[in-house]
Write a protein that holds these residues in place. Structure first.
Motif, PDB file in Angstrom:
ATOM      1  N   PRO A  44       0.815  -1.128  -0.049  1.00  0.00           N
ATOM      2  CA  PRO A  44       0.013   0.011   0.140  1.00  0.00           C
ATOM      3  C   PRO A  44       0.820   1.333  -0.045  1.00  0.00           C
ATOM      4  CG  PRO A  44       0.001  -0.940   2.253  1.00  0.00           C
ATOM      5  CD  PRO A  44       0.886  -2.183   1.130  1.00  0.00           C
ATOM      6  N   ASN A  45       0.148   2.256  -0.447  1.00  0.00           N
ATOM      7  CA  ASN A  45       1.031   3.692  -0.404  1.00  0.00           C
ATOM      8  C   ASN A  45       0.877   4.245   0.899  1.00  0.00           C
ATOM      9  OD1 ASN A  45       2.303   6.017  -0.876  1.00  0.00           O
ATOM     10  ND2 ASN A  45       0.848   6.681  -2.434  1.00  0.00           N
ATOM     11  N   ILE A  46       1.915   4.144   1.575  1.00  0.00           N
ATOM     12  CA  ILE A  46       1.841   4.637   3.019  1.00  0.00           C
ATOM     13  C   ILE A  46       1.675   6.172   3.016  1.00  0.00           C
ATOM     14  CG2 ILE A  46       3.112   2.737   3.790  1.00  0.00           C
ATOM     15  CD1 ILE A  46       5.724   4.325   4.138  1.00  0.00           C
ATOM     16  N   ASN A  47       1.795   7.019   2.044  1.00  0.00           N
ATOM     17  CA  ASN A  47       1.895   8.217   1.847  1.00  0.00           C
ATOM     18  C   ASN A  47       0.548   8.852   1.906  1.00  0.00           C
ATOM     19  OD1 ASN A  47       4.587   8.655   2.281  1.00  0.00           O
ATOM     20  ND2 ASN A  47       4.732   8.066  -0.100  1.00  0.00           N
ATOM     21  N   LYS A  48      -0.551   8.081   1.583  1.00  0.00           N
ATOM     22  CA  LYS A  48      -2.019   8.405   1.474  1.00  0.00           C
ATOM     23  C   LYS A  48      -2.614   7.803   2.754  1.00  0.00           C
ATOM     24  CE  LYS A  48      -1.903   8.896  -3.274  1.00  0.00           C
ATOM     25  NZ  LYS A  48      -2.605   8.705  -4.788  1.00  0.00           N
ATOM     26  N   PRO A  49      -3.810   8.438   3.125  1.00  0.00           N
ATOM     27  CA  PRO A  49      -4.513   7.929   4.108  1.00  0.00           C
ATOM     28  C   PRO A  49      -5.303   6.641   3.490  1.00  0.00           C
ATOM     29  CG  PRO A  49      -5.488  10.093   3.528  1.00  0.00           C
ATOM     30  CD  PRO A  49      -4.107   9.799   2.896  1.00  0.00           C
ATOM     31  N   PRO A  50      -5.449   5.514   4.415  1.00  0.00           N
ATOM     32  CA  PRO A  50      -6.237   4.381   3.977  1.00  0.00           C
ATOM     33  C   PRO A  50      -7.760   4.566   3.789  1.00  0.00           C
ATOM     34  CG  PRO A  50      -5.891   4.494   6.418  1.00  0.00           C
ATOM     35  CD  PRO A  50      -5.160   5.527   5.893  1.00  0.00           C
ATOM     36  N   VAL A  51      -8.234   4.008   2.848  1.00  0.00           N
ATOM     37  CA  VAL A  51      -9.759   4.173   2.392  1.00  0.00           C
ATOM     38  C   VAL A  51     -10.559   3.619   3.651  1.00  0.00           C
ATOM     39  CG1 VAL A  51     -11.363   3.141   0.848  1.00  0.00           C
ATOM     40  CG2 VAL A  51      -9.005   3.327   0.153  1.00  0.00           C
ATOM     41  N   GLN A  52     -11.482   4.353   4.074  1.00  0.00           N
ATOM     42  CA  GLN A  52     -12.448   4.080   5.078  1.00  0.00           C
ATOM     43  C   GLN A  52     -13.466   2.968   4.507  1.00  0.00           C
ATOM     44  OE1 GLN A  52     -11.708   4.605   8.186  1.00  0.00           O
ATOM     45  NE2 GLN A  52      -9.759   5.660   7.615  1.00  0.00           N
ATOM     46  N   PRO A  53     -13.646   2.315   5.536  1.00  0.00           N
ATOM     47  CA  PRO A  53     -15.185   1.297   5.210  1.00  0.00           C
ATOM     48  C   PRO A  53     -16.163   2.146   4.868  1.00  0.00           C
ATOM     49  CG  PRO A  53     -14.378   1.179   7.471  1.00  0.00           C
ATOM     50  CD  PRO A  53     -13.424   2.030   6.739  1.00  0.00           C
ATOM     51  N   ALA A  54     -17.262   1.600   3.921  1.00  0.00           N
ATOM     52  CA  ALA A  54     -18.220   2.527   3.408  1.00  0.00           C
ATOM     53  C   ALA A  54     -19.381   2.514   4.460  1.00  0.00           C
ATOM     54  CB  ALA A  54     -18.939   1.716   2.323  1.00  0.00           C
ATOM     55  N   GLY A  55     -19.378   1.793   5.314  1.00  0.00           N
ATOM     56  CA  GLY A  55     -20.228   1.580   6.593  1.00  0.00           C
ATOM     57  C   GLY A  55     -19.785   1.727   7.935  1.00  0.00           C
ATOM     58  N   VAL A  56     -20.783   2.032   8.961  1.00  0.00           N
ATOM     59  CA  VAL A  56     -20.272   1.875  10.300  1.00  0.00           C
ATOM     60  C   VAL A  56     -20.109   0.412  10.788  1.00  0.00           C
ATOM     61  CG1 VAL A  56     -21.314   4.110  10.877  1.00  0.00           C
ATOM     62  CG2 VAL A  56     -22.396   2.007  11.209  1.00  0.00           C
ATOM     63  N   LEU A  57     -19.408   0.090  11.491  1.00  0.00           N
ATOM     64  CA  LEU A  57     -18.991  -1.308  12.138  1.00  0.00           C
ATOM     65  C   LEU A  57     -20.132  -1.605  13.033  1.00  0.00           C
ATOM     66  CD1 LEU A  57     -15.102  -0.990  12.808  1.00  0.00           C
ATOM     67  CD2 LEU A  57     -16.535  -1.895  10.917  1.00  0.00           C
ATOM     68  N   LEU A  58     -20.703  -0.880  13.863  1.00  0.00           N
ATOM     69  CA  LEU A  58     -21.671  -1.319  14.582  1.00  0.00           C
ATOM     70  C   LEU A  58     -22.864  -0.190  14.815  1.00  0.00           C
ATOM     71  CD1 LEU A  58     -20.372  -3.049  17.820  1.00  0.00           C
ATOM     72  CD2 LEU A  58     -21.480  -4.153  16.265  1.00  0.00           C
ATOM     73  N   PRO A  59     -23.994  -0.547  14.657  1.00  0.00           N
ATOM     74  CA  PRO A  59     -24.965   0.674  14.711  1.00  0.00           C
ATOM     75  C   PRO A  59     -24.959   0.963  16.377  1.00  0.00           C
ATOM     76  CG  PRO A  59     -25.764  -1.262  13.958  1.00  0.00           C
ATOM     77  CD  PRO A  59     -24.862  -1.937  14.386  1.00  0.00           C
ATOM     78  N   GLU A  60     -25.361   2.330  16.330  1.00  0.00           N
ATOM     79  CA  GLU A  60     -25.242   2.961  17.615  1.00  0.00           C
ATOM     80  C   GLU A  60     -25.794   2.326  18.857  1.00  0.00           C
ATOM     81  OE1 GLU A  60     -23.317   5.606  20.365  1.00  0.00           O
ATOM     82  OE2 GLU A  60     -23.104   5.471  18.094  1.00  0.00           O
ATOM     83  N   ALA A  61     -27.130   1.694  18.884  1.00  0.00           N
ATOM     84  CA  ALA A  61     -27.890   1.278  19.490  1.00  0.00           C
ATOM     85  C   ALA A  61     -27.245  -0.193  20.151  1.00  0.00           C
ATOM     86  CB  ALA A  61     -29.331   0.861  19.168  1.00  0.00           C
ATOM     87  N   GLU A  62     -26.591  -0.914  19.232  1.00  0.00           N
ATOM     88  CA  GLU A  62     -26.106  -2.233  19.280  1.00  0.00           C
ATOM     89  C   GLU A  62     -24.621  -1.914  20.287  1.00  0.00           C
ATOM     90  OE1 GLU A  62     -25.330  -6.417  19.105  1.00  0.00           O
ATOM     91  OE2 GLU A  62     -27.137  -5.266  18.871  1.00  0.00           O
ATOM     92  N   ARG A  63     -24.092  -0.807  19.872  1.00  0.00           N
ATOM     93  CA  ARG A  63     -22.881  -0.545  20.468  1.00  0.00           C
ATOM     94  C   ARG A  63     -23.077  -0.057  21.955  1.00  0.00           C
ATOM     95  NH1 ARG A  63     -19.785   4.289  21.228  1.00  0.00           N
ATOM     96  NH2 ARG A  63     -17.624   4.019  21.312  1.00  0.00           N
ATOM     97  N   ALA A  64     -24.090   0.634  22.095  1.00  0.00           N
ATOM     98  CA  ALA A  64     -24.727   1.258  23.568  1.00  0.00           C
ATOM     99  C   ALA A  64     -24.953  -0.172  24.322  1.00  0.00           C
ATOM    100  CB  ALA A  64     -25.375   2.180  23.457  1.00  0.00           C
TER     101      ALA A  64
END
Length: 126
Positions: A44-64
């Motif tokens: 990977p090109n370490i000089n560029k920020p990594p591509v972020q995942p498209a969605g959230v990992l956990l919904p806020e209610a599930e996380r809480a």
């Protein structure tokens, strides 16, 4: 008397001037990929920020809900006798005081004649 011949100095001729040659334009390099590297040995090109995942990992209610569950488990471990059998620090101190005495009593009881047949606690542990 004869005189010595004078030292001859060699004559060096300068090279002819060379006309400047036009310099070819340098090819522009290909841009580096911005996506995750393929498994073909690319890095990977370490000089560029990594591509972020498209969605959230956990919904806020599930996380809480998970955080509340973990905090309840932690609170159960803080109370004496609660949690997974470990109890609090005081419980361990009580066990340390009585464990040696209980072990000696069991050894004495199991060393008597006929204790293996009459006492199931004296059975050999595999």
């Amino acid at each position: 008397t004869t005189s010595a011949p004078a030292a001859v100095t060699p004559v060096v001729v300068a090279p002819a001037p060379v006309a400047p040659q036009p310099v070819a334009a340098a090819a522009t390099p290909e841009p580096l990929p911005t996506t995750a590297p393929a498994t073909g040995g690319e890095f990977p090109n370490i000089n560029k920020p990594p591509v972020q995942p498209a969605g959230v990992l956990l919904p806020e209610a599930e996380r809480a809900r998970i955080i509340a569950e973990l905090e309840a488990l932690r609170a159960g471990q803080d109370t004496a006798g609660g949690g997974g059998g470990g109890g609090g620090g005081g419980n361990l101190a009580d066990q340390a005081e009585t464990h040696g005495q209980a072990a000696i009593k069991q050894i004495e009881a199991c060393s008597q004649e006929g204790a293996l047949e009459n006492n199931p606690d004296c059975a050999a542990v595999d």
